[in-house]
Write an enzyme that holds these catalytic residues in place. Structure first.
Site, mmCIF file in Angstrom:
data_model
loop_
_atom_site.group_PDB
_atom_site.id
_atom_site.type_symbol
_atom_site.label_atom_id
_atom_site.label_comp_id
_atom_site.label_asym_id
_atom_site.label_seq_id
_atom_site.Cartn_x
_atom_site.Cartn_y
_atom_site.Cartn_z
ATOM 1 N N THR A 192 0.850 -1.188 0.000
ATOM 2 C CA THR A 192 0.000 0.000 0.000
ATOM 3 C C THR A 192 0.887 1.239 0.000
ATOM 4 O OG1 THR A 192 -1.736 -1.171 1.195
ATOM 5 C CG2 THR A 192 -1.798 1.240 1.241
ATOM 6 N N CYS B 83 -3.740 -1.976 8.627
ATOM 7 C CA CYS B 83 -4.133 -1.160 7.471
ATOM 8 C C CYS B 83 -4.796 0.165 7.837
ATOM 9 C CB CYS B 83 -5.071 -1.971 6.562
ATOM 10 S SG CYS B 83 -4.284 -3.378 5.766
#
Length: 440
Positions: free
Chosen positions: A122, A263
Site C-alpha cells: 500500500t 491497514c
C-alpha cells in the site's frame, strides 16, 4: 507464469501461496534468513486460517519456493511483486517507502528481459512514478513496466478474499503489462470477478479511498453507539435499520472499541498527509483518525465506570488481545490502549487470547497470561471482552460467573444479549445498548 514476491509478510506470503495455487511458479524472497528457514520447515510467521496447509500443499507440488537470494528469483520472472512493509514514518505520519525503493533498486539490477514490476504494498499516490524513475535510472536500457495492484485482504479471511475477491484493481496503461496481469489473474475470470484496469495513480488512490471509507463507517457507528447510550436506543437495531438500505450496506457497522490493525490506522493517516500535501485536505478522514484514537483510550474509562469508578487493587480478566478475531496481529489493537490505562488506574490484568499472547507479551508489560477464558476469569473482579473470537461467543456463563469474584462483565464487542446476561445475574455493560437491570 514465473512470479517473484519480494517480502514474506502478510500480503506477500498470502499472495504468493494463492498465486502458486492458481498454478503459477512462485518464489517468495525475504532478507530475514530465520523467517525463510521457518517457512521452508512449514512454520508460518503469522496466523492466518488455512495458510499453513495452502503453503505446504504448494511447496510439496513444487510451485512455491522460498529464498533469501533474489538473483535467481528475479532473473527471468514474468512479474515481480513488491510486497514489503510501508509503516507510518515516525515524526510525520507519512508512509515509509524506504523498503519499496530498496526493492525497486534490487529489481533494476537483477531483472532480465521484459519484466512487469507490480507494487502490491500500500503506497501513496505517485509512488509508481517514483519506482519507475528509480528503475529507469539504474537500468536505462531496462525493458519493464511498473504496475499498481493493491491488495484488499481482510486478516482472518485473506485466502478467500484473494481467491474470491469483490474485484481486482490493476493500474497500468502499458498493453504488454495488461496482458501479463490478465494471465496472472486468469483463474478469476472463471468466477466472473470484476477486474478493473485504471491509470496507475488512480489504482493507488483506490486502495486508500477504500480503507478510509471503511474506517469512516466504523467510526460513524461507534459515535452512533455513544448517542444511543445517551438517549436509550439500541445501536445494533440502528445498525440493522440503516444497513438494510442498499445505498449504505450492513458491513462494517458493528460498534466496538475502535479500529486497529495493519491497514486502517496507517492508511487513513497516510491519506490525510497526502491530501494535505496537495492542498486538498480530507477533513472527514482527519476527524475519523482523531475520533478513533480517542475512542480506544476512552474504553478503559467505560470499564472503570462499570466497576464502580475505582479499579485500584482489583483484578480484571480480559478476553482477546488481537485487534480482531482470527489473527495474531497486535498492531494498533485497542487492547494496547485499554490495558495500560487500566493498569495505570491500579488494576491487575489477567488476559487470554487464542493466538496473540506471544506477540502481546512484547508489547504489554506486567500482564498475567491465562491458558483459557475460564482461567482469565478465575478470581477476577470483572471480565472484559475486547476481541470477538468465536470461542468467546458461547462461553459457559454459569462457570464464568462462579469463577469471578463479582458479577461485572463488560462486552466491548456486543457478542452477548443484555437480556440473557441480566437473567444470568451479570451486571452487564456493552456498547450502545440499554442497561438491563432485573433486580426488584
Amino acid at each position: 507464469m514465473k512470479v517473484t514476491i519480494l517480502g514474506t509478510g502478510y500480503v506477500g506470503l498470502v499472495s504468493g501461496a494463492c498465486f502458486a495455487d492458481f498454478g503459477h511458479t512462485v518464489t517468495c524472497v525475504d532478507k530475514d534468513a530465520s523467517k525463510i528457514e521457518k517457512l521452508e520447515a512449514g512454520i508460518m510467521p503469522i496466523y492466518e486460517p488455512g495458510l499453513d496447509d495452502l503453503v505446504a500443499k504448494n511447496v510439496e507440488e513444487e510451485r512455491l519456493f522460498f529464498t533469501t537470494d533474489p538473483a535467481e528469483a528475479i532473473r527471468g520472472a514474468d512479474a515481480v511483486f513488491i510486497a514489503v512493509g510501508t509503516p507510518s514514518r515516525r515524526g510525520d505520519g507519512h508512509a515509509d517507502l524506504s523498503y519499496v525503493y530498496g526493492a525497486a533498486e534490487e529489481i533494476a539490477q537483477l531483472m532480465d528481459g521484459f519484466t512487469v514490476v507490480v507494487t502490491k504494498s500500500t503506497v501513496p499516490v505517485g509512488t509508481g512514478d517514483e519506482v519507475e524513475e528509480i528503475i529507469r535510472k539504474t537500468r536505462p536500457d531496462g525493458d519493464f513496466a511498473v504496475v499498481s495492484n493493491p491488495e484488499f485482504l481482510r486478516e482472518g479471511a485473506a485466502i478467500k478474499d484473494f481467491k474470491i475477491p469483490d474485484r481486482v484493481v490493476v493500474g497500468t496503461e502499458d498493453e504488454r503489462a495488461r496482458e501479463v496481469m490478465k494471465e496472472l489473474y486468469r483463474p478469476l475470470f472463471l468466477n466472473e470477478t470484476p477486474i478493473l484496469f485504471t491509470a496507475r495513480r488512480t489504482s493507488e488512490l483506490i486502495k486508500y479511498a477504500a480503507n478510509a471509507f471503511l474506517a469512516v463507517k466504523i467510526t460513524f457507528i461507534n459515535e452512533m453507539a455513544d448517542l444511543c447510550e445517551k438517549v436509550g436506543a439500541n445501536v445494533q437495531e440502528v445498525s440493522r435499520g440503516i444497513g438494510l438500505d442498499g445505498r449504505i450496506g450492513k458491513k462494517f457497522l458493528n460498534a466496538g472499541p475502535g479500529y486497529g490493525g495493519s491497514c486502517f490506522p496507517k492508511d487513513t493517516l497516510a491519506l490525510t498527509k497526502t491530501a494535505n500535501d496537495h492542498g486538498s485536505p480530507v477533513r472527514i478522514v482527519d476527524t475519523v483518525v482523531e475520533v478513533n484514537a480517542a475512542r480506544k483510550k476512552a474504553m478503559a474509562g467505560k470499564v472503570i465506570a462499570a466497576m464502580g469508578g475505582d479499579v485500584s487493587g482489583k483484578t480484571i480478566g480480559v478476553l482477546g488481545l488481537a485487534f480482531k478475531q482470527n489473527t495474531d496481529d497486535m498492531r494498533d489493537a485497542p487492547s494496547l490502549d485499554i490495558l495500560p490505562a487500566l493498569q495505570a488506574a491500579g488494576a491487575t490484568i489477567k488476559a487470554y487470547d487464542p493466538e496473540a499472547m506471544e506477540e502481546a507479551s512484547h508489547l504489554l508489560k506486567d500482564i498475567q497470561f491465562a491458558k483459557n477464558a475460564y482461567e482469565a476469569a478465575e478470581g477476577a473482579d470483572a471480565l472484559v471482552i475486547v476481541t470477538e473470537w468465536d470461542q468467546f461467543r458461547a462461553l459457559d456463563l454459569e462457570r464464568i460467573k462462579a469463577a469471578l469474584k463479582s458479577n461485572v462483565a463488560v462486552d466491548l464487542r456486543n457478542i452477548y444479549s443484555p437480556e440473557d446476561m441480566a437473567t444470568k445475574g451479570f451486571a452487564y455493560t456493552s456498547i450502545g445498548r440499554p442497561l438491563i437491570n432485573l433486580e426488584p
